[in-house]
Design an enzyme around this catalytic site. Structure first.
Site, PDB file in Angstrom:
ATOM      1  N   TRP A  30      41.075  34.455  30.196  1.00  0.00           N
ATOM      2  CA  TRP A  30      39.770  35.092  30.304  1.00  0.00           C
ATOM      3  C   TRP A  30      39.176  35.469  28.959  1.00  0.00           C
ATOM      4  O   TRP A  30      38.276  36.294  28.870  1.00  0.00           O
ATOM      5  CB  TRP A  30      39.845  36.293  31.258  1.00  0.00           C
ATOM      6  CG  TRP A  30      40.047  35.841  32.682  1.00  0.00           C
ATOM      7  CD1 TRP A  30      39.976  34.553  33.141  1.00  0.00           C
ATOM      8  CD2 TRP A  30      40.349  36.644  33.818  1.00  0.00           C
ATOM      9  NE1 TRP A  30      40.219  34.511  34.490  1.00  0.00           N
ATOM     10  CE2 TRP A  30      40.448  35.780  34.939  1.00  0.00           C
ATOM     11  CE3 TRP A  30      40.556  38.011  34.007  1.00  0.00           C
ATOM     12  CZ2 TRP A  30      40.743  36.234  36.220  1.00  0.00           C
ATOM     13  CZ3 TRP A  30      40.839  38.474  35.294  1.00  0.00           C
ATOM     14  CH2 TRP A  30      40.934  37.596  36.382  1.00  0.00           C
ATOM     15  N   CYS A  62      45.414  36.559  42.548  1.00  0.00           N
ATOM     16  CA  CYS A  62      44.212  36.760  43.361  1.00  0.00           C
ATOM     17  C   CYS A  62      43.866  35.643  44.318  1.00  0.00           C
ATOM     18  O   CYS A  62      42.725  35.526  44.694  1.00  0.00           O
ATOM     19  CB  CYS A  62      43.016  36.948  42.459  1.00  0.00           C
ATOM     20  SG  CYS A  62      42.907  38.588  41.824  1.00  0.00           S
ATOM     21  N   GLU A  82      46.441  37.851  47.225  1.00  0.00           N
ATOM     22  CA  GLU A  82      45.315  37.892  48.152  1.00  0.00           C
ATOM     23  C   GLU A  82      45.671  37.140  49.430  1.00  0.00           C
ATOM     24  O   GLU A  82      46.297  36.101  49.393  1.00  0.00           O
ATOM     25  CB  GLU A  82      44.100  37.232  47.497  1.00  0.00           C
ATOM     26  CG  GLU A  82      42.905  37.157  48.416  1.00  0.00           C
ATOM     27  CD  GLU A  82      41.716  36.471  47.757  1.00  0.00           C
ATOM     28  OE1 GLU A  82      41.423  36.780  46.589  1.00  0.00           O
ATOM     29  OE2 GLU A  82      41.109  35.618  48.404  1.00  0.00           O
ATOM     30  N   HIS A 126      36.859  42.358  49.044  1.00  0.00           N
ATOM     31  CA  HIS A 126      35.672  41.697  48.485  1.00  0.00           C
ATOM     32  C   HIS A 126      34.423  42.038  49.284  1.00  0.00           C
ATOM     33  O   HIS A 126      33.318  41.789  48.843  1.00  0.00           O
ATOM     34  CB  HIS A 126      35.867  40.186  48.466  1.00  0.00           C
ATOM     35  CG  HIS A 126      36.996  39.757  47.589  1.00  0.00           C
ATOM     36  ND1 HIS A 126      38.262  39.531  48.080  1.00  0.00           N
ATOM     37  CD2 HIS A 126      37.062  39.556  46.263  1.00  0.00           C
ATOM     38  CE1 HIS A 126      39.047  39.188  47.075  1.00  0.00           C
ATOM     39  NE2 HIS A 126      38.351  39.200  45.975  1.00  0.00           N
TER      40      HIS A 126
END
Ligand code: GLN
Ligand code: ZN
Length: 755
Positions: free
Chosen positions: A560, A642, A664, A693
């Protein structure tokens, strides 16, 4: 059939796409205020129009004659394509706003799945395509944008997601017959593309760009056949603009000869990540088409090496004839404009190029190419200086192999059980609690020099206390401090490590209205002092319950960030891993007995070609293990990822050797439970039971049912109960209600188990 007139020459300088969020995140603000009901649909539409106009004008002023259009989106271009083609699942059709219902869900209906756009940190909404999906030209967005630009006196090239990539990214609608894949619907989809192309041609549009990034990954024979069918069909249409098929994020591999034989007029090559193509003997098969040479990288923030790029362009021109200059991919993945970034160190600044600067490079190169005599073009592909440096340094790359914890998992698990004394099905969260307006305001005030650091720290402490008290009151078993001090899980660490720079305006869209500011890793990484230990100590002082230490893992920090390109990836991993290892050691020394090292991006940098994946995973796993292997047996290491379709990397996740993995799952209705690979997963696992979410709060029975489904495939002593991901985007109200139900569900299942 009348022969189509050849389209007029492709522009000499172009970009495949441009950031759409706005230099000051205007789109984010407009979306969020619309969603909150503060502004109306007209205000949102007006912001969209202003952003598009600003983009086209900016690109034209920078020297791009025919800028792309239809690159704008209110949420996501894959979603827009689904809506344009009429692929709207029945359950969303009555929604007030169909597009946002598919993206974000409604009170009664869950949103479509969202996943990463190839190996980037942009997320798209996964379309659903079934045997019964009725494809039709259900919108006119590309046409409207052409007309809108013309009102400004600007001629554009509409960009469409290509039919093959659209179908390859889509998933089979629930209830589809076994063996059905969306690609089976190619003919019906091509029908709609044909109508759209005819409509664009009728408007006098000269060129259309069809994005086919899926062609740079491994493709089956059937998929290659579909590609041929698609472009023979579309290429053979009498009424159509010139077709420019753009590939990016890698090299075309087996799709190159397929596309070369179709009657498309232009083809885009990523010459940053797909440079191998320069050495291919069949490169010459592209002669007769315009090659849009993506020599200006769209995935990094460094100045292009203009000498190398010009050599590349000239070599290509010698081989194929018609060459124009482009970016390697859309500029969606880089920030808007370096000129906004006034606070950076001048030496670093000189090495950087954001979207607008990259556009400048494209235009400069087009001028240099036109001025270079074609007769003298080089006959051998240039060897990139940076690549050469990388190769030599690769041999000295930090060795990441061979790191492991002191004892194997069963020994550690016993030591941890003894030390931690947790109940069965322990309830925990992923780390962040809501980032309140108060804490964000405090951070802004600190940055602006309006409050002292001491004042800011007291405010952070009161947020930590709030999160801890709430978790105690709800009966969560393993607490977190809530991460109020973190603006972002990567930026926060980058700000505290040497070797990174962070930006003020360097926003890049992640999904919908969400943006991140990827730090820029420009030097050697080191950790001048402990980063999280003080907050961890404070949180522990508030409660007798265990509080997890919370760190971002080396792979995610690397993925990232914009990273150095003069170092091989494993060397970058190694430097970041050593910094995090120091933090793990310091947390442990401060008495923290559970430390979570998040790796939500583990899979993100996974190479698109299978042949490259094992080596990557080995380095990524090595980095994680280097960061965590310093922990003693009785220190429980958690990790968090995730996504739910873990199968592709489950072996790698296992190899991370974390004691507990949270992942997730709720968002995809616990599909992970059906994953055959799960049975062999040998460590603690917490598949998410609360989809964070969406603002929706799941009921206790719904959560309990998910826990039961997990217990049907995993032994109870290794199951953890937790939400899908961090809670920072939710409100305290939602979190309190949601977590209360999660705790109640865990309690009811424990009771059934007789625990
Ligand atoms: N600990 C982080 C949080 O809870 C993890 C976020 C993530 O997985 N992206 O916010
Ligand atoms: Zn997550």
């Amino acid at each position: 059939m009348t022969a189509r007139p050849r389209p007029k020459a492709f522009p000499a300088a172009t970009v495949l796409g441009y950031p759409r969020i706005g230099p000051r995140r205007e789109l984010k603000r407009a979306l969020e205020s619309y969603w909150n009901g503060r502004t109306g649909r007209d205000d949102l539409a007006a912001t969209g129009r202003e952003l598009r106009a600003a983009t086209w004008r900016r690109l034209r002023d920078l020297g791009v004659e025919t800028p792309p259009s239809n690159t704008f989106s209110l949420y996501d271009h894959v979603l827009d394509t689904a809506v344009l083609l009429g692929a709207v699942p029945e359950r969303y059709r009555d929604a007030e706003d169909v597009t946002f219902a598919m993206a974000r869900g409604t009170d009664g209906v869950a949103p479509l799945r969202m996943t990463k756009w190839f190996d980037t940190n942009y997320h798209y909404i996964v379309p659903e395509v079934g045997a019964g999906t009725v494809f039709e030209l259900a919108g006119d967005k590309p046409l409207r944008e052409v007309a809108e630009a013309r009102e400004l006196g600007i001629e554009t090239r509409p960009v469409l997601l290509g039919p093959v990539t659209f179908l390859l990214l889509a998933e089979a609608a629930p209830g589809s017959p076994a063996g059905f894949t969306p690609l089976h619907r190619l003919d019906a989809v091509l029908e709609v593309y044909a109508r759209l192309l005819a409509a664009l041609a009728a408007e006098g549009v000269g060129w259309v760009q069809l994005d086919e990034p899926a062609l740079v990954a491994d493709r089956t024979d059937a998929e290659l056949v579909a590609t041929r069918v698609a472009y023979e069909r579309l290429g053979g249409l009498a009424d159509r603009p010139g077709l420019f098929v753009a590939s990016y994020f890698g090299d075309l591999g087996a799709a190159l000869p397929v596309l070369a034989e179709t009657p498309i007029e232009a083809i885009g090559l990523d010459l940053d990540r797909g440079r191998e193509i320069l050495g291919r003997p069949d490169l010459g098969s592209l002669a007769g088409k315009t090659v849009v040479a993506g020599v200006v990288p769209g995935r990094n923030v460094w100045h292009a090496d203009l000498d190398d790029a010009l050599d590349t362009l000239r070599f290509l021109r010698g081989r194929v004839g018609e060459v124009t200059v482009g970016t390697s991919c859309s500029l969606l993945h880089v920030p808007h404009d370096l000129d906004l970034e006034t606070g950076l160190d001048p030496d670093l600044r000189r090495r950087l190029a954001f979207a607008d600067q990259k556009v400048g490079e494209v235009v400069t190169l087009a001028g240099l190419l036109a001025a270079a005599p074609a007769g003298a073009d080089p006959v051998a592909p240039p060897v990139r200086a940076r690549a050469a440096a990388k190769a030599t340094e690769a041999t000295q790359a930090t060795d990441l192999a061979g790191e492991s914890r002191r004892s194997p998992y069963p020994v550690r698990a016993a030591a941890q059980a003894e030390h931690l004394r947790l109940p069965p099905l322990p309830v925990t969260t992923i780390g962040s609690f809501p980032q309140t307006g108060g804490i964000r305001g405090a951070r802004a005030a600190l940055t602006a020099g309006k409050i002292t650091n001491e004042r800011y720290e007291r405010l952070v402490e009161s947020e930590i206390e709030r999160a801890v008290r709430l978790q105690e009151r709800l009966g969560v078993d393993v607490l977190v401090h809530g991460e109020p001090e973190r603006n972002d899980m990567v930026q926060y660490f980058a700000e505290h490590l040497d070797g990174f720079a962070t930006t003020r305006h360097g926003w890049v869209q992640s999904y919908g209205s969400r943006c991140t500011r990827p730090p820029i890793l420009h030097g050697d990484v080191s950790r001048p002092e402990p980063i999280t230990v003080g907050w961890a100590r404070y949180a522990r002082s508030l409660t007798p319950k265990p509080v997890k230490g919370m760190l971002t893992g080396p792979v995610t920090i690397t993925a990232w960030s914009f990273i150095r390109e003069d170092l091989p990836l494993p060397a970058v991993f190694g430097q970041v891993a050593d910094a995090i290892r120091g933090e793990v050691a310091d947390l442990e020394a401060a008495g923290v007995s559970i430390i979570q090292v998040d790796e939500p991006a583990l899979r993100e940098l996974l190479p698109l070609r299978r042949a490259d994946q094992d080596a990557y995973l080995e380095h990524a796993v090595g980095a994680y293990r280097r960061a965590t292997s310093v922990a003693a047996d009785r220190t429980q290491i958690h990790t968090h990822l995730c996504y739910s379709d873990a199968a592709t990397v489950l072996t790698a996740i296992d190899a991370l050797d974390a004691d507990v993995t949270t992942i997730e799952s709720a968002r995809s209705q616990a599909r992970i439970v059906a994953d055959p690979a799960l049975g062999s997963f040998g460590r603690g696992l917490g598949p998410g039971v609360y989809d964070i979410h969406s603002p929706r709060v799941p009921g206790t029975a719904e959560v309990a049912a998910l826990i039961e489904a997990i217990l049907a495939v995993l032994p109870a002593e290794r199951v953890w109960v937790n939400p899908d991901c961090g809670l920072k985007t939710r409100t305290y109200e939602q979190v309190e209600a949601g977590l209360a139900n999660v705790v109640a569900a865990a309690a009811s299942v424990r009771e059934r188990l007789g625990a």
